[in-house]
Scaffold this active site. Sequence first.
Site, PDB file in Angstrom:
ATOM      1  N   SER A   1      38.475   7.256  27.198  1.00  0.00           N
ATOM      2  CA  SER A   1      37.678   8.345  27.743  1.00  0.00           C
ATOM      3  C   SER A   1      38.461   9.176  28.746  1.00  0.00           C
ATOM      4  CB  SER A   1      36.428   7.790  28.444  1.00  0.00           C
ATOM      5  OG  SER A   1      35.584   7.127  27.530  1.00  0.00           O
TER       6      SER A   1
ATOM      7  N   CYS B   1      30.551  14.989  23.852  1.00  0.00           N
ATOM      8  CA  CYS B   1      31.205  16.172  24.409  1.00  0.00           C
ATOM      9  C   CYS B   1      32.718  16.020  24.406  1.00  0.00           C
ATOM     10  CB  CYS B   1      30.708  16.429  25.833  1.00  0.00           C
ATOM     11  SG  CYS B   1      31.021  15.086  26.995  1.00  0.00           S
TER      12      CYS B   1
END
Length: 452
Positions: free
Chosen positions: A139, A80
């Site tokens: 991230s 995602c």
Amino acid sequence: MTRCLKWRIAGTGSILRTLRTSTVEGSSARVSVLVFGLNYRTAPVGLLERLAVSSEQLSKAVTSLTGREHVSEAVVLSTCNRVEVYAAVGRYHGAMADIRNFFSEWGGVAPEDFSSLAYDYFDDRAAAHLFQVTAGLDSMVVGERQIHLQVRQAFKDAQAHGSSGRMLSALFRRALNIAKRARAETEISNGRASMVDAGLEAAGRVLGDVEGRSVLILGAGKMGGMAGSRLASLAGSLTVTNRSHERAERLAERVGADALSITDLAHGLRGADLVITSTAATDPVIDYDDVDAVMASRGGRPLVLLDLAVPRNVDPSCAGIPGVTVLDVDGIRELSDAGAVGTSVEQARVMVEEAAAEFAAWTRTVAAEPTITALRKRAERIRAEEVERCTGRLADLDDRERAAVEALSKSIVSTLLHEPTVRLKQIADQRGGELHANALRELFDLDEPPES
């Protein structure tokens, strides 16, 4: 026999006299690592979802990549937060063009529409990037653990499809190991574990708190399961729906929730304060008309749609409906902090950089192997030819004596090549070491090595 053997040994220089010095274009057989991709920092979620590669599409994607001229191995990492292609390549510029064209064809996007948003890294920087990604250092939620699982799955999928060979297998195994070590030796993973945690935090900021709220989970996969586990003891009521009702029932039983048929989705939307979506659908599962109709019967009660899927499960236009907040990857990023910071991150970064340097040194050593192999094959061919020329003069030897001559000649060649082989490997473990391999190939007129 002795005179013949002495003459042939003394004439070892004839091996050198048979060699021609010719330049071979592109004589280095070095295979390098290249990564090209886009992530949540560089591109909006709308572009990421166009380029996303689902598990069902993976075989088609890697076949397309490895079928291109300059790409010999490929691993696709599509989450995602990012879409990246890791490739083993022989030519940087050719491979860059191949991968850029793949992205363009796959997403139906002109190269100029995404090239300025993409990033690419080569050799040791490509290794460092993958190591950072796998350790959670790149991230949105720094230090997250879910990305480690996603990288491992991408590697396993590439192995299953036969698109990961020696180079990428070595790279990804090292990445998984260094990430595991970084989490064991630092406190990088003490914070939130995944995008689910970041999404719930962002939803909590909109709702005030998720505790005691009515929550609907749409999607019974890994992320849906994580959301269910997080909310099992927090939500006032918890409901799970999924295209496969059987999977919805299994997850609902595991987390103490109710299972809802997907055909009753409107009923679930009507009663929820928070809806979490994470299906693999390629088109929106929740559209504008669905939400607009539901909101008319909610008496102004707000609704948060937390969309963790890429491609998105919620039509972005739903954000224009009064009382509705849509939190997709972009929205979560705006409401979330950076996660883990400080000493632990710096310690992990140092470990990653050291591991990347070690991998780069290994790739340079590997690059010398085709040259060493070609040199030994050349020497063995000449040795065998020279022994064959002595056949007439060795006719009076028995089998044991012939075997002794054969072993002696092989030993001479092996001893002669041992030191150059060791030295070439040592030199290759340095930047610019491929120049020595190229020189050796030219001096000994060795065959052009394979591209991979």
